[in-house]
Write a protein that holds these residues in place. Structure first.
Motif, PDB file in Angstrom:
ATOM      1  N   GLY A 187      41.965  47.384  36.748  1.00 39.88           N
ATOM      2  CA  GLY A 187      42.815  48.329  36.311  1.00 39.88           C
ATOM      3  C   GLY A 187      44.324  47.972  36.627  1.00 39.88           C
ATOM      4  O   GLY A 187      45.310  48.596  36.090  1.00 39.88           O
ATOM      5  N   GLY A 188      44.472  46.677  37.276  1.00 31.70           N
ATOM      6  CA  GLY A 188      45.824  46.350  37.497  1.00 31.70           C
ATOM      7  C   GLY A 188      46.373  45.362  36.544  1.00 31.70           C
ATOM      8  O   GLY A 188      45.641  44.907  35.649  1.00 31.70           O
ATOM      9  N   ASP A 189      47.630  44.881  37.185  1.00 41.54           N
ATOM     10  CA  ASP A 189      48.301  43.804  36.137  1.00 41.54           C
ATOM     11  C   ASP A 189      48.086  42.291  36.887  1.00 41.54           C
ATOM     12  O   ASP A 189      48.819  41.323  35.938  1.00 41.54           O
ATOM     13  CB  ASP A 189      49.836  43.965  36.388  1.00 41.54           C
ATOM     14  N   ILE A 190      47.386  42.144  37.853  1.00 44.06           N
ATOM     15  CA  ILE A 190      47.068  40.809  38.240  1.00 44.06           C
ATOM     16  C   ILE A 190      45.602  40.460  38.080  1.00 44.06           C
ATOM     17  O   ILE A 190      44.743  41.256  38.387  1.00 44.06           O
ATOM     18  CB  ILE A 190      47.355  40.375  39.728  1.00 44.06           C
ATOM     19  N   SER A 191      45.293  39.383  37.446  1.00 43.91           N
ATOM     20  CA  SER A 191      43.984  38.989  36.805  1.00 43.91           C
ATOM     21  C   SER A 191      43.068  38.307  37.976  1.00 43.91           C
ATOM     22  O   SER A 191      43.495  37.671  39.001  1.00 43.91           O
ATOM     23  CB  SER A 191      44.101  38.133  35.576  1.00 43.91           C
ATOM     24  N   THR A 235      33.127  37.405  34.451  1.00 35.48           N
ATOM     25  CA  THR A 235      34.143  38.068  35.461  1.00 35.48           C
ATOM     26  C   THR A 235      34.878  38.905  34.773  1.00 35.48           C
ATOM     27  O   THR A 235      35.118  38.836  33.771  1.00 35.48           O
ATOM     28  CB  THR A 235      34.749  36.830  36.123  1.00 35.48           C
ATOM     29  N   GLY A 236      35.619  39.836  35.554  1.00 40.68           N
ATOM     30  CA  GLY A 236      36.583  40.819  34.970  1.00 40.68           C
ATOM     31  C   GLY A 236      37.623  41.243  36.071  1.00 40.68           C
ATOM     32  O   GLY A 236      37.232  41.206  37.405  1.00 40.68           O
ATOM     33  N   ALA A 237      38.307  42.046  35.689  1.00 38.92           N
ATOM     34  CA  ALA A 237      39.374  42.738  36.623  1.00 38.92           C
ATOM     35  C   ALA A 237      40.712  42.318  36.166  1.00 38.92           C
ATOM     36  O   ALA A 237      40.918  41.006  36.568  1.00 38.92           O
ATOM     37  CB  ALA A 237      39.272  42.720  38.194  1.00 38.92           C
ATOM     38  N   GLY A 238      41.656  42.924  35.642  1.00 41.07           N
ATOM     39  CA  GLY A 238      43.049  42.628  35.387  1.00 41.07           C
ATOM     40  C   GLY A 238      43.249  41.621  34.171  1.00 41.07           C
ATOM     41  O   GLY A 238      44.113  41.152  33.880  1.00 41.07           O
ATOM     42  N   ILE A 239      41.919  41.383  33.333  1.00 43.32           N
ATOM     43  CA  ILE A 239      41.972  40.259  32.355  1.00 43.32           C
ATOM     44  C   ILE A 239      42.969  40.678  31.243  1.00 43.32           C
ATOM     45  O   ILE A 239      42.821  41.829  30.831  1.00 43.32           O
ATOM     46  CB  ILE A 239      40.725  39.735  31.834  1.00 43.32           C
ATOM     47  N   ALA A 277      38.852  45.873  30.110  1.00 42.32           N
ATOM     48  CA  ALA A 277      39.082  47.290  29.574  1.00 42.32           C
ATOM     49  C   ALA A 277      40.432  47.673  29.613  1.00 42.32           C
ATOM     50  O   ALA A 277      40.965  47.682  28.581  1.00 42.32           O
ATOM     51  CB  ALA A 277      38.261  48.048  30.819  1.00 42.32           C
ATOM     52  N   SER A 278      41.212  47.865  30.613  1.00 45.89           N
ATOM     53  CA  SER A 278      42.798  48.583  30.207  1.00 45.89           C
ATOM     54  C   SER A 278      43.402  47.425  29.452  1.00 45.89           C
ATOM     55  O   SER A 278      44.161  47.579  28.687  1.00 45.89           O
ATOM     56  CB  SER A 278      43.517  48.504  31.603  1.00 45.89           C
ATOM     57  N   GLY A 279      43.276  46.042  29.518  1.00 45.58           N
ATOM     58  CA  GLY A 279      43.918  45.146  28.589  1.00 45.58           C
ATOM     59  C   GLY A 279      43.815  45.409  27.329  1.00 45.58           C
ATOM     60  O   GLY A 279      44.691  45.042  26.586  1.00 45.58           O
TER      61      GLY A 279
END
Ligand code: G3P
Length: 212
Positions: A142-146, A168-172, A192-194
């Motif tokens: 959910g953050g800005d750094i992938s 993999t995922g997170a900040g993508i 998600a968020s992206g």
């Protein structure tokens, strides 16, 4: 493959789930890449007639009967779902439960993606023999750094340690994030968020598909 997780974002709930799913479908058709959506369980029926691959966000290792509040594999299967996430950082399971959930999903012919928070966990949980392991460092979700820019060496380690294919995922959020993940040995990404918070989700998914 790109997996777009709708989570419980307002931007991808109810009628809006249909809009985002249609955007994902168009992006998939335009690029020829595999895009899978994971809507909330309560929205699955709404999307049943759309020609897009759907996975559940979670299932429980239970049979029909007295299990209030649980998600049945056969129920999601009957709405056209072909796979499920399990053990997402936002829906962690005890090891025993997770092992049983993988088995239950398999019994119902569902593809399984087990989420893990680090390379060691990827190694351990790949022993449950899911179809895929998804490495997602919780602090980057959910953050800005992938994950691909912050932890490339851990992605690589996860790929080396896992006995099944890795996602993999997170900040993508960019084509480069996807390219890097693939370069490091992943089969695809979760996002998600992206996508759901993007001004134009269809264009965003198309951009990410170009990184595959
Ligand atoms: O399942 C995908 C997810 O946890 C990543 O979320 O918002 O960082 O793309 P996000």
């Amino acid at each position: 493959m790109i997996i777009v997780n709708f989570k419980t974002y307002r931007q991808a709930t109810g009628e809006k789930a249909q809009d985002v799913a249609k955007d994902c479908l168009e992006a998939s058709r335009e690029t020829g890449e595999r895009v899978i959506v994971t809507p909330q369980t309560s929205d699955l029926l709404r999307l049943e007639d759309l020609d897009i691959e759907m996975f559940a966000q979670h299932i429980d290792p239970v049979n029909p009967g007295s299990n209030t509040g649980h998600v049945l594999a056969e129920t999601v299967k009957n709405t056209g779902v072909s796979g499920t996430l399990l053990n997402h950082s936002e829906k962690r399971l005890e090891k025993k439960e997770l092992r049983e959930a993988v088995e239950t999903a398999k019994e119902h012919g569902l593809t399984t993606i087990v989420c893990a928070q680090g390379p060691d966990e990827c190694e351990k949980l790949s022993g449950f023999k899911p179809d895929y392991i998804a490495y997602e460092p919780p602090e980057l979700i959910g953050g800005d750094i992938s994950v691909s820019s912050a932890k490339p060496e851990l992605i690589q380690e996860a790929v080396e340690k896992s006995s099944v294919p890795v996602l993999t995922g997170a900040g993508i959020n960019t084509r480069e994030d996807v390219e890097k993940s693939i370069e490091l040995g992943c089969e695809g990404v979760l996002v998600a968020s992206g996508v759901v918070k993007a001004e134009n989700p269809r264009e965003k998914v198309k951009e990410l598909c170009k990184g595959l």
